[in-house]
Design a protein around this motif. Structure first.
Motif, PDB file in Angstrom:
ATOM      1  N   ALA A 126       0.847  -1.198   0.000  1.00 19.81           N
ATOM      2  CA  ALA A 126       0.000   0.000   0.000  1.00 19.81           C
ATOM      3  C   ALA A 126       0.879   1.243   0.000  1.00 19.81           C
ATOM      4  CB  ALA A 126      -0.916  -0.012   1.215  1.00 19.81           C
ATOM      5  N   GLY A 127       0.672   2.126  -0.975  1.00 17.49           N
ATOM      6  CA  GLY A 127       1.437   3.354  -1.077  1.00 17.49           C
ATOM      7  C   GLY A 127       2.761   3.213  -1.810  1.00 17.49           C
ATOM      8  N   GLN A 128       3.209   1.998  -2.052  1.00 20.16           N
ATOM      9  CA  GLN A 128       4.465   1.792  -2.778  1.00 20.16           C
ATOM     10  C   GLN A 128       4.267   2.098  -4.252  1.00 20.16           C
ATOM     11  OE1 GLN A 128       6.046  -2.173  -2.455  1.00 20.16           O
ATOM     12  NE2 GLN A 128       8.031  -1.618  -3.361  1.00 20.16           N
ATOM     13  N   GLN A 129       5.247   2.777  -4.858  1.00 16.87           N
ATOM     14  CA  GLN A 129       5.097   3.222  -6.234  1.00 16.87           C
ATOM     15  C   GLN A 129       6.166   2.640  -7.145  1.00 16.87           C
ATOM     16  OE1 GLN A 129       5.079   7.557  -5.887  1.00 16.87           O
ATOM     17  NE2 GLN A 129       2.840   7.568  -5.991  1.00 16.87           N
ATOM     18  N   ASN A 146       5.159   0.304 -21.354  1.00 23.15           N
ATOM     19  CA  ASN A 146       5.645  -0.921 -20.713  1.00 23.15           C
ATOM     20  C   ASN A 146       4.689  -1.470 -19.657  1.00 23.15           C
ATOM     21  OD1 ASN A 146       8.412   0.534 -21.586  1.00 23.15           O
ATOM     22  ND2 ASN A 146       8.714  -1.664 -21.498  1.00 23.15           N
ATOM     23  N   LEU A 147       3.633  -0.719 -19.348  1.00 20.25           N
ATOM     24  CA  LEU A 147       2.640  -1.211 -18.393  1.00 20.25           C
ATOM     25  C   LEU A 147       1.668  -2.139 -19.110  1.00 20.25           C
ATOM     26  CD1 LEU A 147       1.383  -1.138 -15.564  1.00 20.25           C
ATOM     27  CD2 LEU A 147       0.027   0.825 -16.332  1.00 20.25           C
ATOM     28  N   ALA A 148       1.622  -3.399 -18.681  1.00 18.25           N
ATOM     29  CA  ALA A 148       0.755  -4.381 -19.325  1.00 18.25           C
ATOM     30  C   ALA A 148      -0.510  -4.639 -18.530  1.00 18.25           C
ATOM     31  CB  ALA A 148       1.511  -5.694 -19.517  1.00 18.25           C
ATOM     32  N   MET A 149      -0.407  -4.713 -17.183  1.00 13.99           N
ATOM     33  CA  MET A 149      -1.561  -5.099 -16.386  1.00 13.99           C
ATOM     34  C   MET A 149      -1.340  -4.717 -14.935  1.00 13.99           C
ATOM     35  SD  MET A 149      -2.910  -8.928 -15.498  1.00 13.99           S
ATOM     36  CE  MET A 149      -1.796  -8.958 -14.085  1.00 13.99           C
ATOM     37  N   VAL A 150      -2.425  -4.357 -14.233  1.00 13.85           N
ATOM     38  CA  VAL A 150      -2.395  -4.171 -12.788  1.00 13.85           C
ATOM     39  C   VAL A 150      -3.638  -4.827 -12.199  1.00 13.85           C
ATOM     40  CG1 VAL A 150      -1.112  -1.983 -12.926  1.00 13.85           C
ATOM     41  CG2 VAL A 150      -3.617  -1.951 -12.835  1.00 13.85           C
ATOM     42  N   THR A 151      -3.554  -5.214 -10.949  1.00 16.80           N
ATOM     43  CA  THR A 151      -4.746  -5.680 -10.260  1.00 16.80           C
ATOM     44  C   THR A 151      -5.567  -4.476  -9.821  1.00 16.80           C
ATOM     45  OG1 THR A 151      -3.503  -5.807  -8.176  1.00 16.80           O
ATOM     46  CG2 THR A 151      -3.670  -7.818  -9.490  1.00 16.80           C
ATOM     47  N   GLY A 152      -6.827  -4.720  -9.485  1.00 13.97           N
ATOM     48  CA  GLY A 152      -7.765  -3.636  -9.247  1.00 13.97           C
ATOM     49  C   GLY A 152      -7.412  -2.704  -8.105  1.00 13.97           C
ATOM     50  N   GLY A 153      -6.532  -3.121  -7.187  1.00 16.03           N
ATOM     51  CA  GLY A 153      -6.165  -2.269  -6.066  1.00 16.03           C
ATOM     52  C   GLY A 153      -5.172  -1.186  -6.410  1.00 16.03           C
ATOM     53  N   CYS A 154      -4.521  -1.299  -7.555  1.00 17.56           N
ATOM     54  CA  CYS A 154      -3.519  -0.320  -7.964  1.00 17.56           C
ATOM     55  C   CYS A 154      -4.178   0.885  -8.620  1.00 17.56           C
ATOM     56  CB  CYS A 154      -2.520  -0.936  -8.944  1.00 17.56           C
ATOM     57  SG  CYS A 154      -1.427  -2.184  -8.243  1.00 17.56           S
ATOM     58  N   SER A 155      -3.544   2.049  -8.478  1.00 11.93           N
ATOM     59  CA  SER A 155      -3.972   3.252  -9.187  1.00 11.93           C
ATOM     60  C   SER A 155      -2.895   3.646 -10.183  1.00 11.93           C
ATOM     61  CB  SER A 155      -4.244   4.397  -8.207  1.00 11.93           C
ATOM     62  OG  SER A 155      -3.059   4.743  -7.500  1.00 11.93           O
ATOM     63  N   THR A 162       4.574   6.880 -16.499  1.00 13.42           N
ATOM     64  CA  THR A 162       3.417   6.338 -15.799  1.00 13.42           C
ATOM     65  C   THR A 162       3.811   5.961 -14.378  1.00 13.42           C
ATOM     66  OG1 THR A 162       2.530   5.459 -17.871  1.00 13.42           O
ATOM     67  CG2 THR A 162       1.655   4.535 -15.826  1.00 13.42           C
ATOM     68  N   VAL A 163       2.971   6.314 -13.407  1.00  9.04           N
ATOM     69  CA  VAL A 163       3.224   5.997 -12.004  1.00  9.04           C
ATOM     70  C   VAL A 163       2.134   5.050 -11.517  1.00  9.04           C
ATOM     71  CG1 VAL A 163       3.547   6.903  -9.679  1.00  9.04           C
ATOM     72  CG2 VAL A 163       4.295   8.244 -11.652  1.00  9.04           C
ATOM     73  N   VAL A 164       2.536   3.873 -11.066  1.00 15.27           N
ATOM     74  CA  VAL A 164       1.605   2.889 -10.520  1.00 15.27           C
ATOM     75  C   VAL A 164       1.784   2.865  -9.003  1.00 15.27           C
ATOM     76  CG1 VAL A 164       0.826   0.497 -10.553  1.00 15.27           C
ATOM     77  CG2 VAL A 164       1.791   1.527 -12.627  1.00 15.27           C
ATOM     78  N   THR A 165       0.682   2.970  -8.268  1.00 17.54           N
ATOM     79  CA  THR A 165       0.715   2.978  -6.810  1.00 17.54           C
ATOM     80  C   THR A 165      -0.064   1.787  -6.275  1.00 17.54           C
ATOM     81  OG1 THR A 165       0.811   5.406  -6.816  1.00 17.54           O
ATOM     82  CG2 THR A 165       0.246   4.334  -4.735  1.00 17.54           C
ATOM     83  N   GLY A 166       0.547   1.042  -5.333  1.00 19.50           N
ATOM     84  CA  GLY A 166      -0.092  -0.109  -4.744  1.00 19.50           C
ATOM     85  C   GLY A 166      -1.137   0.266  -3.702  1.00 19.50           C
ATOM     86  N   PRO A 167      -1.849  -0.727  -3.192  1.00 14.38           N
ATOM     87  CA  PRO A 167      -1.445  -2.141  -3.159  1.00 14.38           C
ATOM     88  C   PRO A 167      -1.950  -2.941  -4.360  1.00 14.38           C
ATOM     89  CG  PRO A 167      -3.392  -1.839  -1.805  1.00 14.38           C
ATOM     90  CD  PRO A 167      -3.028  -0.480  -2.337  1.00 14.38           C
ATOM     91  N   GLY A 168      -1.131  -3.920  -4.756  1.00 13.69           N
ATOM     92  CA  GLY A 168      -1.528  -4.808  -5.826  1.00 13.69           C
ATOM     93  C   GLY A 168      -0.338  -5.283  -6.617  1.00 13.69           C
ATOM     94  N   ARG A 169      -0.626  -6.050  -7.638  1.00 15.02           N
ATOM     95  CA  ARG A 169       0.415  -6.599  -8.511  1.00 15.02           C
ATOM     96  C   ARG A 169       0.429  -5.858  -9.830  1.00 15.02           C
ATOM     97  NH1 ARG A 169       1.730 -12.896  -9.311  1.00 15.02           N
ATOM     98  NH2 ARG A 169       2.621 -12.377  -7.276  1.00 15.02           N
TER      99      ARG A 169
END
Length: 226
Positions: free
Chosen positions: A154-157, A164-173, A195-202
């Motif tokens: 959670a909160g990790q970016q 290069n972003l292919a997929m994230v789980t629903g918890g990521c923003s 692109t910045v992906v923020t957790g939690p998630g895969r």
């Protein structure tokens, strides 16, 4: 249903179905099957059809079901890369790049996903529209190049280059940030936005986006004017 993924960098997923099991796929993905596999093409409703179209897929889907016993069917990737099998569970959707969907078991639903922020859509590398995959079952996604996965707390970016972003789980923003420094923008060769992906998630990344591959091929082509 059991399956095997073989043949990278031009992979194929071979699915063995029991009587009554059904696979859904986009047009042109099937490469071989046993004679008892029966195909049925449908749009699944106008709303769902247009949602798939705007998310980069065909309006129509093919459904394959074995008759008079078990059956086998294979689906191949359309570009050198990877096929990933993802288990989808109710309440835990995944968000994927456009045209990532290859095939899925019955019960998996494909719909449209809009980025929450216009900036993320227009400049984040994956467009304003992505795919939302929900429901229950196994989905097979095709990725460009090799796949690398990270589990974010959670909160990790993670900062990702465009495409290069292919997929994230629903918890990521997903958001974007501007590359800092005029010289970095003009001469760094990394573009204006990341692109910045923020957790939690895969988060699943791909090493060779189709756009980068096409650019590399185009830059190596001889100039017809010479």
């Amino acid at each position: 249903m059991n399956y095997q993924i073989q043949g990278e960098p031009m992979p194929v997923v071979i699915c063995n179905l029991e009587p009554g099991e059904t696979m859904i796929t986009e047009k042109g993905s099937m490469v071989w099957m046993t004679p008892n596999m029966e195909m049925n093409t449908s749009a699944g409703g106008i709303g769902k059809a247009f949602g798939r179209m705007f998310s980069g897929e065909s309006m129509f889907q093919n459904r394959y079901t074995p008759k008079n016993g078990a059956g086998m069917i294979a689906f191949a990737s359309s570009f050198p890369g990877s096929i990933r099998a993802i288990e989808v569970t109710p309440g835990c959707p995944i968000i994927a790049q456009k045209s990532a969907f290859l095939a899925a078991t019955e019960g998996v639903e494909l719909s449209i996903h809009f980025q929450k922020k216009l900036a993320a859509g227009f400049f984040g590398g994956e467009g304003f529209i992505m795919q939302k995959i929900s429901g229950s079952g196994i989905v097979f996604l095709e990725l460009d190049g090799s796949a690398v996965e990270y589990d974010l707390a959670a909160g990790q970016q993670l900062i990702v280059d465009t495409g290069n972003l292919a997929m994230v789980t629903g918890g990521c923003s997903i958001d974007v940030q501007t590359v800092k420094g005029v010289k970095n923008v003009l001469f760094g060769g990394e573009g204006l936005f990341n692109t910045v992906v923020t957790g939690p998630g895969r988060v699943t990344l791909q090493t060779m986006p189709l756009s980068s591959f096409a650019h590399s091929v185009a830059s190596g082509m001889p100039n017809k004017g010479n």
